[in-house]
Motif scaffolding. Structure first.
Motif, PDB file in Angstrom:
ATOM      1  N   ASN A   7     -18.583 123.273  48.349  1.00 33.85           N
ATOM      2  CA  ASN A   7     -18.654 121.961  47.943  1.00 33.85           C
ATOM      3  C   ASN A   7     -20.119 121.234  48.300  1.00 33.85           C
ATOM      4  OD1 ASN A   7     -15.890 121.829  47.197  1.00 33.85           O
ATOM      5  ND2 ASN A   7     -15.206 121.150  49.258  1.00 33.85           N
ATOM      6  N   TYR A   8     -20.431 120.472  47.473  1.00 37.58           N
ATOM      7  CA  TYR A   8     -21.746 119.761  47.789  1.00 37.58           C
ATOM      8  C   TYR A   8     -21.427 118.348  47.999  1.00 37.58           C
ATOM      9  CZ  TYR A   8     -24.001 124.077  45.883  1.00 37.58           C
ATOM     10  OH  TYR A   8     -24.168 125.496  45.758  1.00 37.58           O
ATOM     11  N   ASP A   9     -22.578 117.639  48.933  1.00 37.12           N
ATOM     12  CA  ASP A   9     -22.381 116.382  49.071  1.00 37.12           C
ATOM     13  C   ASP A   9     -22.962 115.594  47.719  1.00 37.12           C
ATOM     14  OD1 ASP A   9     -21.843 116.227  51.762  1.00 37.12           O
ATOM     15  OD2 ASP A   9     -23.764 117.056  52.257  1.00 37.12           O
ATOM     16  N   VAL A  10     -23.850 116.197  47.118  1.00 38.28           N
ATOM     17  CA  VAL A  10     -24.411 115.679  45.934  1.00 38.28           C
ATOM     18  C   VAL A  10     -25.023 116.477  44.841  1.00 38.28           C
ATOM     19  CG1 VAL A  10     -26.730 115.111  46.659  1.00 38.28           C
ATOM     20  CG2 VAL A  10     -25.892 113.928  44.914  1.00 38.28           C
ATOM     21  N   ALA A  23     -33.673 115.087  44.612  1.00 36.87           N
ATOM     22  CA  ALA A  23     -33.173 116.213  45.410  1.00 36.87           C
ATOM     23  C   ALA A  23     -33.870 116.399  46.800  1.00 36.87           C
ATOM     24  CB  ALA A  23     -33.497 117.656  44.559  1.00 36.87           C
ATOM     25  N   TYR A  24     -35.088 116.100  46.808  1.00 34.44           N
ATOM     26  CA  TYR A  24     -35.937 116.238  47.880  1.00 34.44           C
ATOM     27  C   TYR A  24     -35.487 115.218  48.953  1.00 34.44           C
ATOM     28  CZ  TYR A  24     -39.685 114.792  51.059  1.00 34.44           C
ATOM     29  OH  TYR A  24     -40.668 114.387  51.922  1.00 34.44           O
ATOM     30  N   TYR A  25     -35.225 113.963  48.298  1.00 34.84           N
ATOM     31  CA  TYR A  25     -34.793 112.866  49.489  1.00 34.84           C
ATOM     32  C   TYR A  25     -33.375 113.007  49.793  1.00 34.84           C
ATOM     33  CZ  TYR A  25     -39.326 110.541  48.719  1.00 34.84           C
ATOM     34  OH  TYR A  25     -40.721 110.275  48.856  1.00 34.84           O
ATOM     35  N   THR A  26     -32.625 113.329  48.904  1.00 32.76           N
ATOM     36  CA  THR A  26     -31.148 113.778  49.340  1.00 32.76           C
ATOM     37  C   THR A  26     -31.020 114.773  50.377  1.00 32.76           C
ATOM     38  OG1 THR A  26     -30.560 115.236  47.407  1.00 32.76           O
ATOM     39  CG2 THR A  26     -29.846 112.661  47.270  1.00 32.76           C
ATOM     40  N   LEU A  31     -28.222 115.654  53.052  1.00 39.25           N
ATOM     41  CA  LEU A  31     -27.103 115.867  52.189  1.00 39.25           C
ATOM     42  C   LEU A  31     -27.039 117.387  51.746  1.00 39.25           C
ATOM     43  CD1 LEU A  31     -26.886 112.688  50.241  1.00 39.25           C
ATOM     44  CD2 LEU A  31     -25.663 113.459  52.409  1.00 39.25           C
ATOM     45  N   LYS A  32     -26.038 118.114  51.687  1.00 37.53           N
ATOM     46  CA  LYS A  32     -25.954 119.412  50.891  1.00 37.53           C
ATOM     47  C   LYS A  32     -26.123 119.163  49.377  1.00 37.53           C
ATOM     48  CE  LYS A  32     -22.917 122.390  52.488  1.00 37.53           C
ATOM     49  NZ  LYS A  32     -21.523 123.121  52.621  1.00 37.53           N
ATOM     50  N   THR A  33     -27.314 119.602  48.994  1.00 35.39           N
ATOM     51  CA  THR A  33     -27.695 119.142  47.589  1.00 35.39           C
ATOM     52  C   THR A  33     -27.944 120.377  46.773  1.00 35.39           C
ATOM     53  OG1 THR A  33     -29.064 117.454  48.476  1.00 35.39           O
ATOM     54  CG2 THR A  33     -29.584 118.001  46.475  1.00 35.39           C
ATOM     55  N   LEU A  34     -27.197 120.175  45.536  1.00 36.23           N
ATOM     56  CA  LEU A  34     -27.519 121.130  44.220  1.00 36.23           C
ATOM     57  C   LEU A  34     -28.278 120.380  43.146  1.00 36.23           C
ATOM     58  CD1 LEU A  34     -26.765 123.890  42.722  1.00 36.23           C
ATOM     59  CD2 LEU A  34     -24.840 122.767  42.214  1.00 36.23           C
ATOM     60  N   LEU A  35     -29.386 121.150  42.642  1.00 36.74           N
ATOM     61  CA  LEU A  35     -30.055 120.651  41.680  1.00 36.74           C
ATOM     62  C   LEU A  35     -29.764 121.351  40.421  1.00 36.74           C
ATOM     63  CD1 LEU A  35     -32.250 118.712  40.439  1.00 36.74           C
ATOM     64  CD2 LEU A  35     -34.012 120.013  41.449  1.00 36.74           C
ATOM     65  N   GLY A 167     -33.234 122.533  52.367  1.00 36.28           N
ATOM     66  CA  GLY A 167     -32.034 123.327  52.156  1.00 36.28           C
ATOM     67  C   GLY A 167     -31.390 123.118  50.816  1.00 36.28           C
ATOM     68  N   ALA A 168     -31.842 122.432  49.892  1.00 33.66           N
ATOM     69  CA  ALA A 168     -31.366 122.160  48.556  1.00 33.66           C
ATOM     70  C   ALA A 168     -31.241 123.534  47.791  1.00 33.66           C
ATOM     71  CB  ALA A 168     -31.949 121.248  47.839  1.00 33.66           C
ATOM     72  N   VAL A 169     -30.229 123.728  46.830  1.00 32.34           N
ATOM     73  CA  VAL A 169     -29.924 124.751  46.150  1.00 32.34           C
ATOM     74  C   VAL A 169     -30.472 124.361  44.821  1.00 32.34           C
ATOM     75  CG1 VAL A 169     -28.367 126.268  45.127  1.00 32.34           C
ATOM     76  CG2 VAL A 169     -27.927 125.793  47.375  1.00 32.34           C
ATOM     77  N   LEU A 170     -31.374 125.123  44.210  1.00 29.86           N
ATOM     78  CA  LEU A 170     -31.973 124.928  42.809  1.00 29.86           C
ATOM     79  C   LEU A 170     -31.377 125.997  41.740  1.00 29.86           C
ATOM     80  CD1 LEU A 170     -33.643 123.327  44.817  1.00 29.86           C
ATOM     81  CD2 LEU A 170     -35.314 123.643  43.192  1.00 29.86           C
TER      82      LEU A 170
END
Length: 391
Positions: A7-10, A23-26, A31-35, A167-170
């Motif tokens: 589950n991602y936050d956004v 994605a950078y700012y989230t 926030l756990k971020t997926l781009l 920590g974002a996932v791209l």
């Protein structure tokens, strides 16, 4: 690693400059971020690629001045964190027939926002730029210190790198086919039938906005993709340094019958960028990769404005790009609403002038995800409700 069960936050759909900035700012917010990106990262099929974009604070409409001023600081902050330069400062020069409504609005807006500026007549323009720029007798010029050039693809890569560092996932080459509401959002894709679940979703898909929103949310947005050409013109031998960004040559825009813009020589030594702010309507999935618009008018403009110091016979390089135009050329920043409420945020319709404001747009979209509101700007200018949209 299989991310489909996480589950991602956004979840951010679309990794152009707006999605990558968001994605950078989230991610920076924690926030756990997926781009997600439907093509390769840094592809050349949309609106965020290429060598350069311009930045200016002289705008005919009020909301944008404060957004641009905030973006100057955010560009400097981001590139300092990245450790490499994407933003190059330069003066900005507007020129137009003295009574042109857009030019008059630019001047009024500068005065209203206390922007330091000089209004120049023809002879003053020639003196200011040492014979490199000329305008007709019935034109005027406006010169400010608030200008510059942004290295486009490099800037997108910068935001993606910073997002990953936080920590974002791209993931690229993943096309989104549907978004479902299950109290949060479930994003369905074509990649091995992978699905991703998140609390919130941000849609920043550029020229594909109207197609995706209509397909998934059954809302018809008046966002028209346009195909346009960016042209590079050869500076005549012996004058190359006089048009370089490291000197005093400005970033520029011209209003009137034809609206053009351009940058000092930067990415290609000896070449200057001049393009028309317009394009031909297109389907982003079936582009003609055509010949551009108003080439004759552009050649005439280059010959007349640059005092014969730039070869106007033909641009030596052309790069295709897309705009996502709204009827009023204002952005669309809003919740999609309906059954999704405030779970899905849309950033779209940046109308050929949004790139410069990508950092502050990313912050605004992050605010909407986190708080459901923003203090960066009054969103009444950018709401979907200003259009008579059909569901």
């Amino acid at each position: 690693m299989d991310y489909s069960n996480l589950n991602y936050d956004v979840i951010i759909i679309g990794a152009g400059v707006m999605g990558s900035s968001t994605a950078y700012y989230t991610a920076k917010t924690g926030l756990k971020t997926l781009l997600l990106e439907q093509f390769d990262f840094l592809h050349h099929r949309g609106s965020s690629h290429g060598e350069s974009r311009t930045i200016r604070a002289s705008y005919p409409k009020n909301p944008y001045y404060s957004l641009v001023i905030k973006s100057y600081d955010l560009w400097r902050e981001a590139q300092a964190q990245a450790g490499f330069k994407v933003f190059y400062e330069a003066r900005h020069f507007d020129m137009a027939p003295s009574n042109d409504p857009t030019f008059v609005s630019v001047v009024e807006n500068c005065r209203e926002n206390n922007v330091d500026h000089q209004l120049l007549r023809r002879e003053q323009v020639v003196d200011e730029f040492s014979g490199r720029i000329d305008i007709p007798d019935d034109w005027s010029g406006l010169l400010t210190e608030h200008g510059g050039v942004i290295r486009a693809t490099k800037a997108v890569a910068m935001f993606q790198t910073l997002a990953r560092n936080h920590g974002a996932v791209l993931k690229d080459n993943i096309e989104v086919t549907d978004i479902k509401n299950d109290g949060g959002v479930v994003v369905l894709t074509t990649a091995n039938n992978e699905s991703f679940r998140g609390k919130k979703c941000v849609v920043t898909v550029g020229a594909w906005a109207s197609k995706l929103v209509e397909k998934i949310f059954c809302v018809q947005l008046p966002i028209q993709p346009l195909e346009t050409l960016v042209c590079y013109w050869r500076i005549k031998e012996g004058y190359e340094g006089k048009f370089a960004i490291r000197g005093d040559f400005p970033r520029f825009a011209s209003f009137g019958r034809v609206c053009l813009y351009g940058t000092p020589s930067l990415e290609y030594p000896g070449l200057i960028k001049v393009a028309v702010h317009s394009g031909n309507p297109c389907d982003p999935d079936k582009r003609p990769w055509g010949c551009g618009v108003m080439m004759g008018e552009m050649k005439e403009w280059v010959e007349g404005r640059f005092c014969g110091l730039v070869d106007s016979s033909e641009p030596v390089m052309k790069q295709s790009c897309m705009y996502s135009m709204t009827p009023d050329e204002d952005f669309v920043i809003d919740f999609l609403g309906g059954e999704f409420g405030k779970s899905v945020v849309l950033g779209a319709g940046f109308s050929g002038h949004g790139f410069k404001m990508a950092p502050v747009v990313g912050k605004i979209l992050t605010d909407l995800v986190v708080d459901g509101e923003t203090s960066e700007v009054d969103l009444k200018h950018f709401r979907i409700g200003r259009f008579n949209v059909a569901s």
